[in-house]
Design a protein around this motif. Structure first.
Motif: not given
Length: 283
Positions: A143-169
């Motif tokens: 589930c954490m993978n889905i949240v992180c990688y779906v967000s990164l696939a969208i790409w146009s997301i807040p910078e703080g959330w992008r960093w969060t996704c890279y780290i929590l992956a």
């Protein structure tokens, strides 16, 4: 260089790994300790080694164990971006701000830190609070993978959330031990099946990993690996489904076991085993 630094590990494994209790000849274990290890295997319901026969192979190849568990490990092993330095490549590609070489090397280690913490947490929770259940941490990591990688696939997301996704992956990387432990428990009644299933899990996972990154993690897409992010999201969804299916099949398997097996046998045999304070075994 990789071969040189691996040599001490190979030598240490050869001299220090005790082998299985049934065949162990480790010099640092006493005869009493080896006997105790063998007794523990009996209490766990682990079968001793038996010869491979046509009937044995037929049983293994017609069981859901080898197919379901191999699929589980294939989906886990390929359902993350661990083989690609996606965070570092994003930092290197950044134009504002521009990160130094030191920052590009250091910041992505936070993903590894999350992996270490979650790997230990999954193991502790699975063995304690979850009472041996392996599937909940596997589902959580997926589930954490889905949240992180779906967000990164969208790409146009807040910078703080992008960093969060890279780290929590990194929370999806530490599931290997749980998958292997679950396989050992599911195949506990057949030592030969357990060996073949574990080998199949490893082999099939890395067979897919040998060519899949060449398709979905192409360098020309860096750092916006949309194909890769979508692929691992789909694989993580399939991992969740597979984990739930295996949970049902495993519970059904346990319910079909003989009433005289399992805990009753363990209790009866445990009563016959006594360990004195001086470390000697009495039966």
């Amino acid at each position: 260089m990789d071969g040189v630094i691996s040599m001490p590990i190979a030598l240490a494994g050869y001299y220090f790994l005790p082998d299985i209790p049934e065949t162990s000849r480790a010099r640092y274990l006493s005869a009493e300790e080896i006997a105790y290890a063998q007794k523990r295997m009996k209490l766990e319901g682990r079968e001793q080694r038996k010869p491979y026969t046509k009937a044995k192979f037929k049983k293994i190849l017609t069981s859901w164990h080898i197919y379901g568990l191999s699929l589980l490990y294939v989906l886990f092993n390929n359902g993350a971006a661990g083989a690609v330095p996606v965070f570092a490549q994003y930092l290197k590609d950044s134009k504002y701000p521009v990160y130094t070489v030191s920052q590009i090397n250091v910041y992505p280690t936070s993903t590894g830190a999350v992996q270490i913490v979650t790997t230990l947490a999954y193991a502790w929770l699975s063995d304690s609070i979850l009472k041996g259940e392996r599937w909940p941490p596997i589902v959580f990591g997926a589930c954490m993978n889905i949240v992180c990688y779906v967000s990164l696939a969208i790409w146009s997301i807040p910078e703080g959330w992008r960093w969060t996704c890279y780290i929590l992956a990194g929370s999806g990387y530490g599931l290997s031990g749980l998958c292997m432990a679950w396989a050992h428990e599911i195949c506990a009644d057949d030592n030969e099946e357990r060996a073949i299933v574990i080998a199949s899990m490893n082999e099939m996972a890395y067979v897919l990993q040998a060519w899949l990154p060449l398709i979905v993690w192409q360098q020309i897409d860096a750092p916006q690996y949309q194909k890769g992010f979508i692929t691992v999201s789909v694989l993580s969804l399939l991992l969740i489904i597979t984990a739930f299916v295996l949970k049902v099949l495993h519970r059904r398997q346990n319910s079909r076991r003989s009433p005289r097996g399992g805990m009753e046998v363990e209790t009866a045999e445990s009563d016959a085993l006594d360990i004195s304070f001086d470390g000697k075994i009495k039966t």
